[in-house]
Design a protein around this motif. Structure first.
Motif, PDB file in Angstrom:
ATOM      1  N   ARG A 134       0.812  -1.224   0.000  1.00 14.21           N
ATOM      2  CA  ARG A 134       0.000   0.000   0.000  1.00 14.21           C
ATOM      3  C   ARG A 134       0.845   1.274   0.000  1.00 14.21           C
ATOM      4  NH1 ARG A 134      -4.043  -3.325   1.739  1.00 14.21           N
ATOM      5  NH2 ARG A 134      -3.414  -3.750   3.879  1.00 14.21           N
ATOM      6  N   ILE A 135       2.076   1.194   0.540  1.00 12.23           N
ATOM      7  CA  ILE A 135       2.915   2.394   0.534  1.00 12.23           C
ATOM      8  C   ILE A 135       3.991   2.312  -0.555  1.00 12.23           C
ATOM      9  CG2 ILE A 135       2.529   3.062   2.937  1.00 12.23           C
ATOM     10  CD1 ILE A 135       5.780   1.459   2.263  1.00 12.23           C
ATOM     11  N   ALA A 136       3.931   1.257  -1.390  1.00 10.32           N
ATOM     12  CA  ALA A 136       5.011   1.034  -2.364  1.00 10.32           C
ATOM     13  C   ALA A 136       4.882   1.927  -3.589  1.00 10.32           C
ATOM     14  CB  ALA A 136       5.002  -0.431  -2.801  1.00 10.32           C
ATOM     15  N   ASP A 137       5.999   2.157  -4.254  1.00 11.72           N
ATOM     16  CA  ASP A 137       6.017   2.900  -5.510  1.00 11.72           C
ATOM     17  C   ASP A 137       6.021   1.948  -6.696  1.00 11.72           C
ATOM     18  OD1 ASP A 137       7.702   4.527  -3.352  1.00 11.72           O
ATOM     19  OD2 ASP A 137       6.601   5.895  -4.666  1.00 11.72           O
ATOM     20  N   VAL A 138       6.600   0.780  -6.478  1.00 11.02           N
ATOM     21  CA  VAL A 138       6.554  -0.261  -7.507  1.00 11.02           C
ATOM     22  C   VAL A 138       6.114  -1.552  -6.822  1.00 11.02           C
ATOM     23  CG1 VAL A 138       7.855  -1.560  -9.234  1.00 11.02           C
ATOM     24  CG2 VAL A 138       8.490   0.812  -8.735  1.00 11.02           C
ATOM     25  N   VAL A 139       5.070  -2.176  -7.364  1.00  9.61           N
ATOM     26  CA  VAL A 139       4.603  -3.460  -6.823  1.00  9.61           C
ATOM     27  C   VAL A 139       4.816  -4.519  -7.889  1.00  9.61           C
ATOM     28  CG1 VAL A 139       2.597  -4.758  -6.010  1.00  9.61           C
ATOM     29  CG2 VAL A 139       2.901  -2.378  -5.303  1.00  9.61           C
ATOM     30  N   LEU A 140       5.559  -5.564  -7.522  1.00 11.96           N
ATOM     31  CA  LEU A 140       5.851  -6.634  -8.470  1.00 11.96           C
ATOM     32  C   LEU A 140       5.118  -7.907  -8.055  1.00 11.96           C
ATOM     33  CD1 LEU A 140       9.719  -6.076  -8.788  1.00 11.96           C
ATOM     34  CD2 LEU A 140       7.903  -5.118 -10.220  1.00 11.96           C
ATOM     35  N   PRO A 141       4.306  -8.488  -8.945  1.00  6.82           N
ATOM     36  CA  PRO A 141       3.584  -9.717  -8.592  1.00  6.82           C
ATOM     37  C   PRO A 141       4.537 -10.909  -8.651  1.00  6.82           C
ATOM     38  CG  PRO A 141       3.123  -9.132 -10.865  1.00  6.82           C
ATOM     39  CD  PRO A 141       4.045  -8.056 -10.334  1.00  6.82           C
ATOM     40  N   SER A 142       4.594 -11.672  -7.579  1.00  9.56           N
ATOM     41  CA  SER A 142       5.556 -12.776  -7.499  1.00  9.56           C
ATOM     42  C   SER A 142       4.866 -14.122  -7.604  1.00  9.56           C
ATOM     43  CB  SER A 142       6.307 -12.715  -6.171  1.00  9.56           C
ATOM     44  OG  SER A 142       7.153 -11.595  -6.154  1.00  9.56           O
ATOM     45  N   SER A 143       5.633 -15.088  -8.057  1.00 11.29           N
ATOM     46  CA  SER A 143       5.183 -16.471  -7.929  1.00 11.29           C
ATOM     47  C   SER A 143       5.653 -16.963  -6.570  1.00 11.29           C
ATOM     48  CB  SER A 143       5.743 -17.335  -9.056  1.00 11.29           C
ATOM     49  OG  SER A 143       7.047 -16.929  -9.391  1.00 11.29           O
ATOM     50  N   THR A 144       4.985 -17.966  -6.051  1.00 12.80           N
ATOM     51  CA  THR A 144       5.338 -18.428  -4.714  1.00 12.80           C
ATOM     52  C   THR A 144       5.370 -19.941  -4.630  1.00 12.80           C
ATOM     53  OG1 THR A 144       4.758 -18.268  -2.368  1.00 12.80           O
ATOM     54  CG2 THR A 144       2.936 -18.447  -3.884  1.00 12.80           C
ATOM     55  N   TRP A 145       6.162 -20.414  -3.698  1.00 16.99           N
ATOM     56  CA  TRP A 145       6.207 -21.838  -3.338  1.00 16.99           C
ATOM     57  C   TRP A 145       6.258 -22.731  -4.565  1.00 16.99           C
ATOM     58  CZ3 TRP A 145       2.060 -25.644  -1.493  1.00 16.99           C
ATOM     59  CH2 TRP A 145       2.658 -26.705  -0.787  1.00 16.99           C
ATOM     60  N   VAL A 146       5.255 -23.573  -4.802  1.00 18.70           N
ATOM     61  CA  VAL A 146       5.383 -24.549  -5.897  1.00 18.70           C
ATOM     62  C   VAL A 146       5.065 -23.950  -7.267  1.00 18.70           C
ATOM     63  CG1 VAL A 146       5.001 -26.503  -4.375  1.00 18.70           C
ATOM     64  CG2 VAL A 146       3.039 -25.458  -5.534  1.00 18.70           C
ATOM     65  N   GLU A 147       4.905 -22.624  -7.305  1.00 18.33           N
ATOM     66  CA  GLU A 147       4.819 -21.946  -8.605  1.00 18.33           C
ATOM     67  C   GLU A 147       6.215 -21.680  -9.152  1.00 18.33           C
ATOM     68  OE1 GLU A 147       0.721 -19.577  -7.334  1.00 18.33           O
ATOM     69  OE2 GLU A 147       2.620 -18.503  -7.428  1.00 18.33           O
ATOM     70  N   LYS A 148       7.228 -22.062  -8.383  1.00 15.34           N
ATOM     71  CA  LYS A 148       8.613 -21.853  -8.826  1.00 15.34           C
ATOM     72  C   LYS A 148       9.467 -22.997  -8.275  1.00 15.34           C
ATOM     73  CE  LYS A 148       9.435 -19.029  -4.721  1.00 15.34           C
ATOM     74  NZ  LYS A 148       9.470 -17.682  -4.177  1.00 15.34           N
ATOM     75  N   ASN A 149      10.685 -23.114  -8.774  1.00 16.75           N
ATOM     76  CA  ASN A 149      11.634 -24.063  -8.190  1.00 16.75           C
ATOM     77  C   ASN A 149      12.185 -23.469  -6.909  1.00 16.75           C
ATOM     78  OD1 ASN A 149      11.670 -25.953 -10.437  1.00 16.75           O
ATOM     79  ND2 ASN A 149      12.758 -24.359 -11.563  1.00 16.75           N
ATOM     80  N   GLY A 150      12.561 -24.316  -5.959  1.00 19.36           N
ATOM     81  CA  GLY A 150      13.106 -23.741  -4.745  1.00 19.36           C
ATOM     82  C   GLY A 150      13.850 -24.725  -3.870  1.00 19.36           C
ATOM     83  N   VAL A 151      14.618 -24.157  -2.945  1.00 17.63           N
ATOM     84  CA  VAL A 151      15.313 -24.928  -1.916  1.00 17.63           C
ATOM     85  C   VAL A 151      15.195 -24.153  -0.615  1.00 17.63           C
ATOM     86  CG1 VAL A 151      17.531 -25.841  -1.133  1.00 17.63           C
ATOM     87  CG2 VAL A 151      16.987 -25.879  -3.568  1.00 17.63           C
ATOM     88  N   PHE A 152      14.818 -24.839   0.456  1.00 18.17           N
ATOM     89  CA  PHE A 152      14.762 -24.254   1.795  1.00 18.17           C
ATOM     90  C   PHE A 152      15.716 -25.017   2.716  1.00 18.17           C
ATOM     91  CE2 PHE A 152       9.980 -22.776   1.765  1.00 18.17           C
ATOM     92  CZ  PHE A 152      10.341 -21.556   1.237  1.00 18.17           C
ATOM     93  N   GLY A 153      16.163 -24.356   3.804  1.00 16.98           N
ATOM     94  CA  GLY A 153      16.924 -25.060   4.834  1.00 16.98           C
ATOM     95  C   GLY A 153      16.238 -24.853   6.177  1.00 16.98           C
ATOM     96  N   ASN A 154      15.898 -25.924   6.878  1.00 18.59           N
ATOM     97  CA  ASN A 154      15.083 -25.809   8.097  1.00 18.59           C
ATOM     98  C   ASN A 154      15.935 -25.701   9.361  1.00 18.59           C
ATOM     99  OD1 ASN A 154      15.889 -28.363   8.880  1.00 18.59           O
ATOM    100  ND2 ASN A 154      13.847 -29.220   9.005  1.00 18.59           N
ATOM    101  N   SER A 155      15.257 -25.753  10.516  1.00 17.75           N
ATOM    102  CA  SER A 155      15.873 -25.622  11.844  1.00 17.75           C
ATOM    103  C   SER A 155      16.985 -26.614  12.132  1.00 17.75           C
ATOM    104  CB  SER A 155      14.832 -25.898  12.929  1.00 17.75           C
ATOM    105  OG  SER A 155      14.146 -24.767  13.313  1.00 17.75           O
ATOM    106  N   GLU A 156      16.846 -27.836  11.619  1.00 20.38           N
ATOM    107  CA  GLU A 156      17.814 -28.894  11.980  1.00 20.38           C
ATOM    108  C   GLU A 156      18.843 -29.091  10.871  1.00 20.38           C
ATOM    109  OE1 GLU A 156      16.294 -32.884  12.363  1.00 20.38           O
ATOM    110  OE2 GLU A 156      15.145 -32.723  10.533  1.00 20.38           O
ATOM    111  N   ARG A 157      19.154 -28.019  10.122  1.00 20.68           N
ATOM    112  CA  ARG A 157      20.176 -28.031   9.072  1.00 20.68           C
ATOM    113  C   ARG A 157      19.767 -28.881   7.877  1.00 20.68           C
ATOM    114  NH1 ARG A 157      23.532 -31.163  11.193  1.00 20.68           N
ATOM    115  NH2 ARG A 157      22.662 -31.349  13.287  1.00 20.68           N
TER     116      ARG A 157
END
Lengths: 783, 206
Positions: free
Chosen positions: A481-504
């Protein structure tokens, strides 16, 4: 009731005829036709959950290009098939009607749709005004590649270090705590310890709501007959408390004194682990000078049970009980903590203190005995801490202050020598203060919502509408709402990804569905802006050979035009970036395996090292002989990353320090804030899930029953919560899902229409720069 | 081999025709009612059901089990028996759909979510064969928690509740399609990261 009567004669004839016909046709069809009876085109894929740092495995049902179901993955060791409500509704969280689908730029006060090309141009031009005054504010929900690209763009190309993630508000104290104690970040234990322990202690942690799957891992064990003692130390009774054998309620901030008191008793009784202490530990004062054991004993002398009981409100008997637990050499104790300890003006010290307790008692590195720091976000570890998307850091545990680390990074990135700025950038609170003051030209925000989640919003987001913000998100938020440029993103399984959790544990997933409209990956957005800077002739985007700094190459080494969406979307850029990032991880023994190894696994805990037989082997417990490949034979426990290179961890003498703001006559109540099970942080995604929104529609303020009686407050009455910084009116609940201690009120922060962070304090831990959302002084007035 | 198989099958069909009338075979209406009542409380097939009533205030881990430890009927309502009493953090998965009256409602902005439809019913290899289990089994190992005739909406009322070893006869049809996904199947990617000239070797991605 007999079901038989429901079978009509017609049904009977139809069924009999069908069976007869099938039998006559083909024997193979008479076998139960399982596949045919399953929905057409349904496919299941693996992914880690997108929400908290637990890192549960899910299997995602895709049909007709849409996500249709999410199940817990029984093959994933983290959750063994179980999820929490947020996880089950992961799919629905992507389908809110108001998904952002077009890039927008503010013109004449209004956000108007533009082409991607125009949006990229606006951002590039703004950066070029002064690249040193343009920051990036990222997230523990960034994938590894997203954080890595942002780092390379800013630190490798733009010449400043003004990048920080929202993990600063979440895990910074845990990071500095571990680095100061062990010389290197991230937990040594793992979730398996929950299956082995006989005692669980939570330090200001409501894991029944915040890490519910881990809570169930313990409580289900107990319901199946295992004897486990659960001690809950907290300032507010929660859903976790109801499962506790002992609840110890303490005055906010006195956790520091309590832990020192338990250490005091261990030393006084002589019941600490003498062998562990003499072999693996050394002592230091807060002035960083070495201490002898006698000096440490003297330091502890202030923390007698009697004195600490008076300060903390915990009974002497309970303080004795804690000492009994740590004195008993046979007991296997897991300590757990998260925001209660980290969001603390002495967060780093409290982290140190918990390690002190486990090191002193030798409850370390044995199955079922570990101090385990829980992480808030899905890749706070994988991205913020390992890739190092922090104002002072470089990938793989490096820091900008070190000339050696800068050179290594410049070599990996092929930057021009000296490209990386040795001066740390602005940490989160400072970044937004500098922005408010006009000392930064712009900030690009990805995967987070600072206009709701920063503390003391009135000050930190002051003048925000006059400043230049680029916001990449999937829904409208307080920040878009306060942004000058808003970019629509893909999220989670809409893209490839890698996460690292609490236990390494590093976990990989593939793109499964297309993002709606023109939404595009955050990695692509950064690459496109970088390329535009290159095309506009910005020298920082050229490497030492004059080539594009963020070039993406295929398996044959040929550069692809990844800044073009139609090229990017047909290529697994994530794999290229992950494998490039890999080379950074070896230095601090946080080795990760090549991308393809994670494709075939449910995640692996680093260090992942290739065995002689060619198999990539994960590490359950770090620093432990036989488990961690970097521990030399015969060492038992080896803190091989210790700063002094003596393989020892440090017990720090950390004294109790009073909080910066305490209740007084004008502001007589503590304000505590936090999360609820149903909503993820600022509710941007979970607020778009019908079931979760119905279950938890709006914010409230929990008041202790005695305070409520005194002020004649009942459920639903409205009170104004006023601090020195701001105020907020909320409905009261007296016996809700939590009961704060007398003299404290509690407010969850998920509700975007009720911003409690206008009231909170921005004081932070001087070492980790993590603000304290758990205590400030307020007064309450009935409206 | 084929013809002998066919013969034996024909024999089974004959036997089936003889005994069909005495076996419980559910009509379409019962199945439809069951499916719609299941769907009503689930966002998608395999989702945990929501809590259809208000959950008031401070809870202990035994609060839900006060009613849901067995089937109770009270004022026309029937409480479900939990099939997994060992998972006692109930609201971890089951969320209420009616907030307490003191809590202000807030506007739901709408969603185009369209979850996987409920699976209709089990399959019979032939008329007299016991039906397969049409749903995910994990955490629902106690079949009679649902499959008792007090729950009039379930096709479930087993005619033989004393035979408690349900899976002796009722199988899980490729259930594994709903529960256990072989990892290799679950990790397909369509793009390859190799340029066209040399795509034969070193092709990237799986």
């Amino acid at each position: 009731m007999s079901i038989c009567t429901e079978l009509t004669r017609r049904d009977f004839i139809v069924q009999s005829a069908a069976v007869a016909a099938v039998a006559a046709l083909s024997p193979s069809l008479t076998k139960p036709a399982y596949a045919e009876d399953l929905p057409d085109g349904l496919a299941w894929h693996k992914a880690p959950c997108r929400f908290c740092g637990t890192g549960c495995g899910v299997i995602v049902g895709i049909k007709g290009g849409r996500l249709v179901a999410v199940q817990g993955d029984p093959q994933n060791e983290v959750n063994k098939g179980l999820l929490c409500a947020k996880g089950y509704y992961l799919g629905a969280a992507l389908y809110g009607r108001d998904r952002l689908t077009k890039p927008m730029v503010r013109k004449g006060g209004q956000l108007v749709p533009v082409t991607w090309d125009q949006a990229i141009d606006v951002i590039a031009d703004k950066i070029l005004e002064d690249p040193l005054k343009f920051g990036i504010y990222g997230s523990g929900q960034w994938t590894v590649a997203e954080g890595y690209v942002a780092m390379k763009l800013l630190k490798g190309g733009m010449g400043s270090n003004h990048i920080d993630p929202n993990a600063r508000l979440c895990m910074a104290s845990a990071v500095v705590g571990m680095i100061t104690t062990f010389g290197v970040d991230e937990p040594s234990g793992c979730y398996d310890d929950l299956d082995e322990c006989d005692t669980v202690i939570t330090w200001g942690n409501n894991w029944a709501e915040m890490h519910p799957v881990l809570f169930s891992r313990f409580i289900d064990r107990r319901n199946r007959g295992h004897k486990i003692t659960y001690i809950d130390l907290g300032t507010r009774k929660t859903r976790s408390t109801v499962a506790a054998d002992h609840y110890m309620e303490f005055v906010p901030q006195t956790d520091m004194a309590i832990i020192n008191c338990v250490c005091y008793q261990l030393v006084k009784r002589g019941s600490y682990d003498k062998k562990f202490v003499s072999k693996f530990v050394r002592f230091k004062g807060s002035d960083k000078k070495d201490m002898t054991f006698d000096q440490y004993t003297k330091f502890l002398a202030d923390y007698t049970p009697e004195k600490v009981s008076e300060l903390s409100g915990i009974s002497v008997a309970h303080l004795h009980l804690l000492a009994d637990v740590f004195s008993d050499a046979r007991r296997k104790v897991v300590s757990l903590w998260c925001m209660g300890v980290n969001q603390h003006t002495r967060g780093t010290w409290v982290n140190n203190l918990i390690y002190n307790l486990h090191l002193l008692s030798g409850k370390f590195g044995k199955p079922g005995s570990t101090p385990f720091s829980l992480t808030g976000q899905p890749s706070a570890c994988g991205t913020c801490r390992e890739v190092g998307t922090l104002a002072h850091a470089l990938p793989g545990g490096r820091v900008v202050k070190s000339a050696e680390h800068r050179k290594e990074t410049e070599d990996f990135w092929k930057c021009k020598p000296g490209a990386i700025n040795p001066k740390p950038g602005f940490h989160t609170v400072k970044m937004f203060k500098e922005m408010a003051a006009g000392n930064l030209n712009g900030i690009w925000v990805q995967v987070t919502n600072p206009a709701q989640s920063l503390p003391n919003l009135n000050e930190l987001m002051a003048n925000a509408s006059k400043r230049f913000f680029v916001v990449s998100d999937i829904y409208p938020t307080a920040t878009t709402r306060i942004a000058d440029v808003v970019l629509p993103s893909s999220t989670w399984v809409e893209k490839n990804g890698v996460f690292g959790n609490s236990e390494r544990r590093t976990q990989q997933w593939f793109k499964m569905i297309d993002a709606p409209g023109q939404a595009r990956d955050d990695v692509w957005q950064m690459l496109a802006v970088a390329r535009r800077l290159y095309d506009k002739g910005f020298a920082g985007m050229k490497d030492r050979n004059g080539e594009f700094l963020l070039a993406i190459r295929d398996d044959n080494g040929k550069e692809i035009e990844a800044w073009k969406w139609d090229v990017f979307s047909k290529f697994n850029v994530d794999k290229v970036l992950f494998n490039e990032y890999r080379q950074f991880t070896v230095k601090k023994h946080k080795d990760i395996a090549p991308y393809d190894v994670y494709v075939e696994s449910h995640g692996m805990r680093w260090p992942v090292v290739k065995d002689e037989d060619g198999v990539w082997r994960e590490t359950k417990r770090r620093f432990v002989e036989g488990e961690d490949p970097y521990v030399k034979p015969g060492k038992e426990i080896q803190f091989y990353m210790s700063k002094a290179k003596d393989d020892k961890a440090i017990i720090w003498a950390r004294p109790y320090v009073a909080p910066p703001e305490v209740p007084d006559n004008d502001y007589p109540f503590w304000l505590n804030t936090g999360r609820v099970l149903e909503h993820w942080h600022t509710g941007t995604m979970t607020g778009r899930v019908r079931e979760l929104k119905h279950a938890m529609p709006s914010a409230y303020v929990e008041v202790h029953p005695e305070d409520a009686d005194q002020m004649q407050l009942e459920d639903g009455d409205r009170i104004n919560i006023i601090s020195r910084r701001g105020s907020l009116i909320l409905p009261v609940v007296v016996r809700g899902r939590g009961i704060p201690q007398k003299g404290m009120v509690f407010v969850p922060f998920f509700d975007e229409t009720k911003l409690i962070n206008r009231v909170t304090l921005d004081a932070y831990c001087p070492m980790s720069k993590e603000p304290d959302y758990k205590k400030c002084a307020v007064r309450i007035e009935k409206v | 081999m084929r013809s002998s198989h066919r013969k034996s099958l024909n024999r089974i069909v004959l036997v089936a025709l003889l005994f069909a009338g005495t076996y419980p075979v559910f009509g379409k209406e019962v199945a439809a009612k069951s499916v719609s009542s299941r769907a009503e409380r689930r966002s998608f097939y395999t989702a945990p059901p929501v809590i259809p009533h208000v959950v008031h205030g401070w809870q202990t881990d035994k609060t839900c089990l006060t009613c849901h430890d067995q089937i109770r009927q009270w004022r026309g309502a029937t409480s479900m028996l939990t099939p997994h009493p060992e998972f006692s953090n109930c609201q971890q998965c089951h969320v209420q759909q009616a907030a307490p009256t003191w809590q202000p409602k807030s506007k739901f902005l709408g969603s185009s979510w369209n979850g996987l439809a409920e699976q209709e019913k089990g399959i019979r290899a032939n008329l007299v064969a016991p039906p397969t289990i049409p749903h995910r089994y994990l955490m629902r190992e106690n079949c009679v928690a649902c499959h008792l005739d007090v729950h009039s909406n379930f096709p479930a009322s087993v005619e033989h509740p004393k035979r408690s070893n349900c899976q002796q006869c009722h199988m899980m049809p490729k259930a594994n399609k709903f529960i256990l996904v072989p990892l290799k199947k679950a990790t397909k990617q369509t793009v390859a990261n190799a340029s066209s000239e040399n795509s034969g070797k070193n092709s990237g991605g799986k």
